[in-house]
Scaffold this active site. Structure first.
Site, PDB file in Angstrom:
ATOM      1  CG  ASP A 168      93.275 -65.739 100.987  1.00 40.38           C
ATOM      2  OD1 ASP A 168      93.867 -66.623 101.380  1.00 40.38           O
ATOM      3  OD2 ASP A 168      92.042 -65.284 100.618  1.00 40.38           O
ATOM      4  CG  HIS A 210      86.213 -63.690 108.160  1.00 41.80           C
ATOM      5  ND1 HIS A 210      85.483 -64.693 107.208  1.00 41.80           N
ATOM      6  CD2 HIS A 210      87.623 -63.925 108.209  1.00 41.80           C
ATOM      7  CE1 HIS A 210      86.254 -65.532 107.051  1.00 41.80           C
ATOM      8  NE2 HIS A 210      87.357 -65.050 107.440  1.00 41.80           N
ATOM      9  CG  ASP A 214      90.707 -66.562 108.848  1.00 41.35           C
ATOM     10  OD1 ASP A 214      91.937 -67.661 108.282  1.00 41.35           O
ATOM     11  OD2 ASP A 214      89.829 -66.719 108.828  1.00 41.35           O
ATOM     12  CD  GLU A 234      90.524 -70.312 103.895  1.00 44.18           C
ATOM     13  OE1 GLU A 234      89.558 -71.177 104.368  1.00 44.18           O
ATOM     14  OE2 GLU A 234      90.276 -69.093 103.778  1.00 44.18           O
TER      15      GLU A 234
END
Length: 484
Positions: free
Chosen positions: A78, A457, A115, A145
């Protein structure tokens, strides 16, 4: 036409581009999970897919490695889905729009998902290369995660034979992580009541913050947009302004420091100028406070006349302001054992107000479990004091440092041989699935590595192309290491 087809290693970037073309936000991993299962079937691999959509793929040892200890390669499928304002993308149905910028791969206006898509791409490239020497490989790719490591918590690993874990979920080449914090998700619910209001509605939007990963950048002193909104509300109250709160919200992920937040206020027409002046004055103070960490912090104000708009009652508004301003957030303690390491922190990652409640979500972290639990109870005590409740989910243990580690010794030795220098061996404040897996695999011997990534992110995320190649070559050397 593939964007990454000229990049090396070709198989790694081919699979990474495939992954980026398949929507895979947290809790929506079925498509990417099925892709992995189909890969396993096409390559004749022993494989497992559970009800959560975790996937395990197992490849037998190549010739000469039958007696070597199996190696577990692990990552998650994910990704955090953030986008630049104005970007038109549906993360549940659209693939990412990849670009090459110099030595980096990035995505147009969105997170890239390096990531942890790069871990998946590495694993698939290795499994698709019979010429690569390796012991029995047990590839574990988990879900969810980024929202509490729920995939790792729920996965069955009873079919695995290995205890050597190569986690590929770090973002700095040459840094070997060997310990991480434990944590939880603390979700606060505060019931609210509304009344009707007339006048002028001021919409306040806080923007321009740097944000970042709450486990990696929490010690940078960056502003949290939700807390900035709280500060604005606090100063309006302190200056004696009368207003109603019609809307409130900010942040999208528990583990991402919010970059933007907003609040809509309703006041009498004759008081709006004074209220706006206080907002502007407070924002000027905040811009001064965060001039170094968040130089682009800004506020946008707009207004419109309204009639019969639902706003929070005075009692609800005070409770909301009290929680947003006084619940702990940010670094709470530094480690006494490891210099420069954050021991305990939390991040108010999500703030939402609807017709029934104020909803706050915190990512709580600590390398000391008792400190994690104490901080969680502090949140609970304050929320319950004003009539709310707290749900604690996604509890995960810390990954403790292993004094005697054959894998770590091999990894350091091989790195020194390949690059002529020692890697950094360190603990991190961010959570890794290694802690959860250590609770499922007896005597787990693990390290976490990865290629250079910038801005994970955030919609400025980039993956280094040359670092991706070097780390892949390093992984292959690790797999070739023999002890029998």
């Amino acid at each position: 036409m593939r964007v990454l087809e000229q990049l090396e290693p070709k198989k790694v970037f081919r699979y990474f581009e495939d992954i980026c073309s398949i929507p895979h936000p947290s809790y929506k991993e079925k498509k990417i999970s099925d892709y992995l299962v189909n890969f396993a079937k096409e390559h004749g691999l022993e494989h497992y897919q559970d009800d959560l959509y975790n996937v395990i793929m197992i490849a037998p040892a190549t010739a000469g490695y039958e007696n070597e200890e199996p190696v577990i390669i692990q990552g998650h499928m994910d990704m955090v889905c953030e986008k630049e304002p104005g970007v038109d993308i549906d993360f549940e149905n659209d693939g990412l729009r990849l670009m090459i910028e110099g030595d980096y791969v990035t995505a147009q206006g969105t997170t890239l998902g390096g990531d942890d898509g790069i871990a998946v791409a590495y694993a698939l490239a290795i499994l698709d290369s019979p010429e690569i020497a390796h012991p029995r490989l047990e590839v574990v790719i988990t879900v969810s995660e980024e929202v509490g490591m729920e995939g790792a918590s729920g996965i069955d690993l009873s079919m695995l034979q290995g205890y050597k874990l190569l986690n590929i979920d770090s973002e700095e080449e040459g840094v070997m992580t060997v310990s991480c914090a434990g944590g939880n998700s603390s979700i606060c619910h505060l019931p609210v009541a509304y009344e009707q209001a007339d006048g002028v509605q001021l919409h306040v939007a806080v923007k321009g913050l740097k944000g970042g990963h709450s486990g990696v950048e929490i010690d940078k002193g960056r502003a949290n947009a939700n807390l900035v909104i709280g500060r604005l509300l606090l100063m309006l109250e302190r200056k004696g302004h009368t207003f109603g709160i019609a809307a409130l919200g900010g942040g999208a992920k528990q583990n991402a420091i919010p970059r933007e937040a907003e609040v809509s206020l309703v006041c009498a027409a004759e008081t709006k100028d004074a209220l706006s002046a206080t907002l502007t004055e407070t924002m000027t103070e905040l811009q001064h406070e965060y001039a170094v960490t968040d130089p682009d912090l800004c506020m946008e104000l707009s207004e419109e006349p309204v009639s019969g708009v639902p706003v929070l009652t005075q009692q609800s508004a005070r409770a909301v302001s009290l929680l947003v301003n006084n619940l702990p957030s940010g670094v709470q303690a530094m480690s006494a054992n490891i210099e420069g390491l954050v021991e305990t922190s939390l991040n108010m990652g999500i703030m939402e107000l609807d017709e029934k409640e104020l909803h706050l979500e915190f990512a709580v972290r600590s390398s000391v479990i008792s400190a994690r639990d104490s901080l969680t109870e502090r949140i609970r005590q304050m929320v319950e004091y004003v009539g709310g409740t707290v749900d604690v989910t996604g509890i995960y243990p810390a990954w403790e440092y292993k004094q005697d580690s054959v894998l770590r010794e091999d990894a350091v030795r091989i790195y020194e041989k390949m690059y002529g220098k020692e890697p950094a061996v360190e603990a991190i404040h961010a959570g890794l699935e290694c802690g959860i897996l250590a609770g499922k695999i007896r005597d787990l011997d693990g390290i976490s590595i990865g290629p250079d990534m910038i801005g994970i992110h955030t919609f400025e995320e980039k993956l280094s192309i040359p670092s991706t190649r070097r780390v892949y070559e390093y992984v292959l050397e690790l797999l070739k290491c023999k002890h029998n």
